[in-house]
Design a protein around this motif. Structure first.
Motif, PDB file in Angstrom:
ATOM      1  N   ALA A  44       6.997 -25.025  52.354  1.00 30.59           N
ATOM      2  CA  ALA A  44       6.581 -26.420  52.494  1.00 30.59           C
ATOM      3  C   ALA A  44       7.289 -27.090  53.667  1.00 30.59           C
ATOM      4  CB  ALA A  44       6.849 -27.182  51.200  1.00 30.59           C
ATOM      5  N   ASP A  45       8.453 -26.566  54.048  1.00 27.57           N
ATOM      6  CA  ASP A  45       9.227 -27.124  55.152  1.00 27.57           C
ATOM      7  C   ASP A  45       9.013 -26.391  56.469  1.00 27.57           C
ATOM      8  OD1 ASP A  45      10.403 -29.014  53.422  1.00 27.57           O
ATOM      9  OD2 ASP A  45      11.916 -27.548  52.806  1.00 27.57           O
ATOM     10  N   GLY A  46       8.068 -25.460  56.487  1.00 24.32           N
ATOM     11  CA  GLY A  46       7.818 -24.683  57.697  1.00 24.32           C
ATOM     12  C   GLY A  46       8.261 -23.248  57.507  1.00 24.32           C
ATOM     13  N   PRO A  47       8.309 -22.470  58.595  1.00 24.90           N
ATOM     14  CA  PRO A  47       8.668 -21.062  58.467  1.00 24.90           C
ATOM     15  C   PRO A  47      10.160 -20.879  58.223  1.00 24.90           C
ATOM     16  CG  PRO A  47       8.414 -21.609  60.768  1.00 24.90           C
ATOM     17  CD  PRO A  47       8.017 -22.835  59.987  1.00 24.90           C
ATOM     18  N   VAL A  48      10.474 -19.884  57.388  1.00 23.96           N
ATOM     19  CA  VAL A  48      11.868 -19.511  57.173  1.00 23.96           C
ATOM     20  C   VAL A  48      11.976 -18.001  57.322  1.00 23.96           C
ATOM     21  CG1 VAL A  48      12.380 -21.434  55.624  1.00 23.96           C
ATOM     22  CG2 VAL A  48      11.611 -19.264  54.668  1.00 23.96           C
ATOM     23  N   GLU A  49      13.165 -17.564  57.663  1.00 31.61           N
ATOM     24  CA  GLU A  49      13.435 -16.142  57.673  1.00 31.61           C
ATOM     25  C   GLU A  49      14.054 -15.773  56.339  1.00 31.61           C
ATOM     26  OE1 GLU A  49      15.758 -15.133  61.134  1.00 31.61           O
ATOM     27  OE2 GLU A  49      13.981 -15.224  62.421  1.00 31.61           O
ATOM     28  N   ILE A  50      13.652 -14.637  55.817  1.00 33.17           N
ATOM     29  CA  ILE A  50      14.205 -14.142  54.563  1.00 33.17           C
ATOM     30  C   ILE A  50      14.565 -12.680  54.754  1.00 33.17           C
ATOM     31  CG2 ILE A  50      11.903 -13.705  53.617  1.00 33.17           C
ATOM     32  CD1 ILE A  50      13.068 -14.373  50.841  1.00 33.17           C
ATOM     33  N   THR A  51      15.796 -12.338  54.427  1.00 35.08           N
ATOM     34  CA  THR A  51      16.265 -10.968  54.619  1.00 35.08           C
ATOM     35  C   THR A  51      16.045 -10.149  53.352  1.00 35.08           C
ATOM     36  OG1 THR A  51      18.510 -11.396  53.844  1.00 35.08           O
ATOM     37  CG2 THR A  51      18.064 -11.778  56.205  1.00 35.08           C
ATOM     38  N   THR A  52      16.123  -8.844  53.516  1.00 35.26           N
ATOM     39  CA  THR A  52      15.998  -7.977  52.352  1.00 35.26           C
ATOM     40  C   THR A  52      17.118  -8.272  51.352  1.00 35.26           C
ATOM     41  OG1 THR A  52      17.065  -6.262  53.695  1.00 35.26           O
ATOM     42  CG2 THR A  52      14.696  -6.068  53.376  1.00 35.26           C
ATOM     43  N   ASP A  53      18.315  -8.560  51.825  1.00 32.96           N
ATOM     44  CA  ASP A  53      19.401  -8.908  50.899  1.00 32.96           C
ATOM     45  C   ASP A  53      19.061 -10.162  50.100  1.00 32.96           C
ATOM     46  OD1 ASP A  53      21.079  -6.780  51.363  1.00 32.96           O
ATOM     47  OD2 ASP A  53      22.426  -7.866  52.719  1.00 32.96           O
ATOM     48  N   GLU A  54      18.548 -11.184  50.764  1.00 35.40           N
ATOM     49  CA  GLU A  54      18.214 -12.432  50.065  1.00 35.40           C
ATOM     50  C   GLU A  54      17.132 -12.222  49.015  1.00 35.40           C
ATOM     51  OE1 GLU A  54      19.093 -15.745  53.524  1.00 35.40           O
ATOM     52  OE2 GLU A  54      17.237 -14.589  53.626  1.00 35.40           O
ATOM     53  N   LEU A  55      16.181 -11.360  49.304  1.00 34.08           N
ATOM     54  CA  LEU A  55      15.065 -11.161  48.395  1.00 34.08           C
ATOM     55  C   LEU A  55      15.390 -10.190  47.263  1.00 34.08           C
ATOM     56  CD1 LEU A  55      12.116 -11.825  47.744  1.00 34.08           C
ATOM     57  CD2 LEU A  55      11.450  -9.935  49.226  1.00 34.08           C
ATOM     58  N   PHE A  56      16.151  -9.144  47.535  1.00 33.85           N
ATOM     59  CA  PHE A  56      16.299  -8.065  46.564  1.00 33.85           C
ATOM     60  C   PHE A  56      17.663  -7.969  45.879  1.00 33.85           C
ATOM     61  CE2 PHE A  56      13.062  -6.602  49.632  1.00 33.85           C
ATOM     62  CZ  PHE A  56      11.996  -6.447  48.756  1.00 33.85           C
ATOM     63  N   LYS A  57      18.713  -8.503  46.474  1.00 37.35           N
ATOM     64  CA  LYS A  57      20.051  -8.314  45.929  1.00 37.35           C
ATOM     65  C   LYS A  57      20.185  -8.933  44.538  1.00 37.35           C
ATOM     66  CE  LYS A  57      24.877  -8.383  47.141  1.00 37.35           C
ATOM     67  NZ  LYS A  57      25.854  -8.596  48.193  1.00 37.35           N
ATOM     68  N   GLY A  58      20.564  -8.089  43.574  1.00 40.80           N
ATOM     69  CA  GLY A  58      20.795  -8.550  42.210  1.00 40.80           C
ATOM     70  C   GLY A  58      19.532  -8.907  41.447  1.00 40.80           C
ATOM     71  N   LYS A  59      18.364  -8.506  41.952  1.00 43.67           N
ATOM     72  CA  LYS A  59      17.093  -8.884  41.322  1.00 43.67           C
ATOM     73  C   LYS A  59      16.216  -7.660  41.096  1.00 43.67           C
ATOM     74  CE  LYS A  59      16.940 -13.147  44.002  1.00 43.67           C
ATOM     75  NZ  LYS A  59      16.218 -13.750  45.122  1.00 43.67           N
ATOM     76  N   LYS A  60      15.247  -7.841  40.206  1.00 41.82           N
ATOM     77  CA  LYS A  60      14.172  -6.868  40.005  1.00 41.82           C
ATOM     78  C   LYS A  60      12.938  -7.486  40.655  1.00 41.82           C
ATOM     79  CE  LYS A  60      13.581  -4.606  36.098  1.00 41.82           C
ATOM     80  NZ  LYS A  60      13.149  -4.230  34.715  1.00 41.82           N
TER      81      LYS A  60
END
Length: 161
Positions: A19-35
């Motif tokens: 909603a605030d525009g484009p963001v960068e998301i890393t594999t660590d941010e998306l997957f670390k500690g999550k299923k």
């Protein structure tokens, strides 16, 4: 060579429309500690992707979350403008992550690229789904044909969970 079950995903950075525009998301941010359920499509707005693969994940979103999945994401070798427009057009914006692998860096790093230059599409991702737990691939389902979304579809993923 394609990534295998039991291997950790390589470091990568995606772009995602918010909603605030484009963001960068890393594999660590998306997957670390999550299923996380990650599925890939050869192209946003293409027939199988828009009529079969993505709708299955949107329709089964709650069922996947109820089975312990923290996040659901779709990745494609498209720019973030296209992925954002696809998210909005399909009603998926804010429900799952629509990740742009704009330069195919992630797709190539896991060995799941295919050359669709003959169809005018260039380098794209193979169609697949994977379950990733704390950055490690615990299930990998690669389609034989890019025009099919059976073993990589949401129903198949639900069965594995």
């Amino acid at each position: 060579m394609a990534i295998n079950v039991g291997e950790k995903l390589p470091q990568a950075t995606f772009k995602e429309k918010t909603a605030d525009g484009p963001v960068e998301i890393t594999t660590d941010e998306l997957f670390k500690g999550k299923k996380v359920v990650l599925f890939a499509v050869p192209g946003a707005f293409t027939p199988t992707c828009s009529l079969n693969h993505l709708p299955g994940y949107l329709e089964n979103r709650d069922a996947l979350l109820e089975r312990g999945v923290d996040e659901i994401a779709v990745v494609s070798v498209n720019d973030w403008f296209v992925m954002g427009a696809w998210a909005e057009k399909t009603g998926g914006f804010g429900k799952i992550h629509f990740l742009s692998d704009w330069d195919a860096a992630f797709t190539k790093s896991i060995g799941l690229e295919m050359d669709m230059s003959g169809a005018g599409l260039g380098i794209r991702s193979k169609r697949y789904s994977m379950l990733v737990e704390d950055g490690v691939v615990t299930s990998l389902n690669i389609e034989e044909s890019p025009g099919q979304a059976t073993i990589s579809g949401a129903a198949a993923m639900l069965e594995k969970l």
